[in-house]
Design a protein around this motif. Structure first.
Motif, PDB file in Angstrom:
ATOM      1  N   ILE A  48      34.943  21.183  29.434  1.00  0.00           N
ATOM      2  CA  ILE A  48      34.154  19.980  29.105  1.00  0.00           C
ATOM      3  C   ILE A  48      32.778  20.366  28.550  1.00  0.00           C
ATOM      4  O   ILE A  48      32.345  19.829  27.531  1.00  0.00           O
ATOM      5  N   THR A  49      32.115  21.296  29.203  1.00  0.00           N
ATOM      6  CA  THR A  49      30.792  21.742  28.751  1.00  0.00           C
ATOM      7  C   THR A  49      30.866  22.350  27.352  1.00  0.00           C
ATOM      8  O   THR A  49      30.031  22.062  26.485  1.00  0.00           O
ATOM      9  N   SER A  50      31.878  23.179  27.135  1.00  0.00           N
ATOM     10  CA  SER A  50      32.035  23.813  25.820  1.00  0.00           C
ATOM     11  C   SER A  50      32.413  22.795  24.753  1.00  0.00           C
ATOM     12  O   SER A  50      31.979  22.917  23.602  1.00  0.00           O
ATOM     13  N   ALA A  51      33.215  21.815  25.112  1.00  0.00           N
ATOM     14  CA  ALA A  51      33.575  20.762  24.155  1.00  0.00           C
ATOM     15  C   ALA A  51      32.327  20.015  23.699  1.00  0.00           C
ATOM     16  O   ALA A  51      32.147  19.755  22.506  1.00  0.00           O
ATOM     17  N   ILE A  52      31.465  19.704  24.639  1.00  0.00           N
ATOM     18  CA  ILE A  52      30.201  19.045  24.293  1.00  0.00           C
ATOM     19  C   ILE A  52      29.365  19.975  23.411  1.00  0.00           C
ATOM     20  O   ILE A  52      28.756  19.542  22.435  1.00  0.00           O
ATOM     21  N   GLY A  53      29.382  21.268  23.731  1.00  0.00           N
ATOM     22  CA  GLY A  53      28.662  22.246  22.912  1.00  0.00           C
ATOM     23  C   GLY A  53      29.174  22.295  21.482  1.00  0.00           C
ATOM     24  O   GLY A  53      28.390  22.433  20.538  1.00  0.00           O
ATOM     25  N   LEU A  54      30.489  22.179  21.303  1.00  0.00           N
ATOM     26  CA  LEU A  54      31.036  22.163  19.941  1.00  0.00           C
ATOM     27  C   LEU A  54      30.564  20.930  19.170  1.00  0.00           C
ATOM     28  O   LEU A  54      30.232  21.021  17.988  1.00  0.00           O
ATOM     29  N   ILE A  55      30.543  19.794  19.836  1.00  0.00           N
ATOM     30  CA  ILE A  55      30.102  18.556  19.167  1.00  0.00           C
ATOM     31  C   ILE A  55      28.608  18.641  18.844  1.00  0.00           C
ATOM     32  O   ILE A  55      28.194  18.344  17.719  1.00  0.00           O
ATOM     33  N   VAL A  56      27.809  19.061  19.808  1.00  0.00           N
ATOM     34  CA  VAL A  56      26.367  19.225  19.582  1.00  0.00           C
ATOM     35  C   VAL A  56      26.127  20.271  18.494  1.00  0.00           C
ATOM     36  O   VAL A  56      25.169  20.183  17.716  1.00  0.00           O
ATOM     37  N   GLY A  57      27.029  21.234  18.405  1.00  0.00           N
ATOM     38  CA  GLY A  57      26.923  22.304  17.424  1.00  0.00           C
ATOM     39  C   GLY A  57      26.995  21.843  15.980  1.00  0.00           C
ATOM     40  O   GLY A  57      26.671  22.613  15.068  1.00  0.00           O
TER      41      GLY A  57
END
Length: 112
Positions: A48-57
């Protein structure tokens, strides 16, 4: 542009699967692997944290680089667990391997 679309798709995928894992719906799989229940929570949280990181990315490329590398490592461990600990067939590990490679590709694209 294609990499951004892929980034969103991979991000949404991991948001969905991470939510499924953290909710306990895959607890039996983690038991089958011989892992304590905390791994269920940690894996879901990482996804979940990494998924948010991809979107923020999309706006902050460093977030995509870090999230992609974390997801790649997570999927590499997942493939290892499926093949070595669970002794599943190689075909069961293909999704984890593909997701690992896609995550690396997303990270590397943002480094260039």
């Amino acid at each position: 542009m294609v990499i951004l679309i892929l980034q969103v798709i991979v991000g949404l995928f991991f948001l969905f699967t991470g939510s499924k894992i953290i909710s306990g719906k895959m607890a039996d799989e983690f038991k089958r692997f011989g892992m304590p229940s905390i791994f269920n929570f940690l894996t879901g949280l990482i996804e979940i944290t990494s998924a948010i990181g991809l979107i923020v990315g999309i706006w902050y490329p460093l977030a995509a680089v870090l999230a992609g590398l974390l997801l790649a490592a997570t999927m590499l461990v997942a493939a290892f667990v499926l093949l070595v600990l669970a002794k599943d067939s190689f075909s069961k590990a293909i999704p984890a391997i593909v997701l690992c490679l896609l995550s690396v590709m997303i990270s590397m694209t943002h480094l260039i």
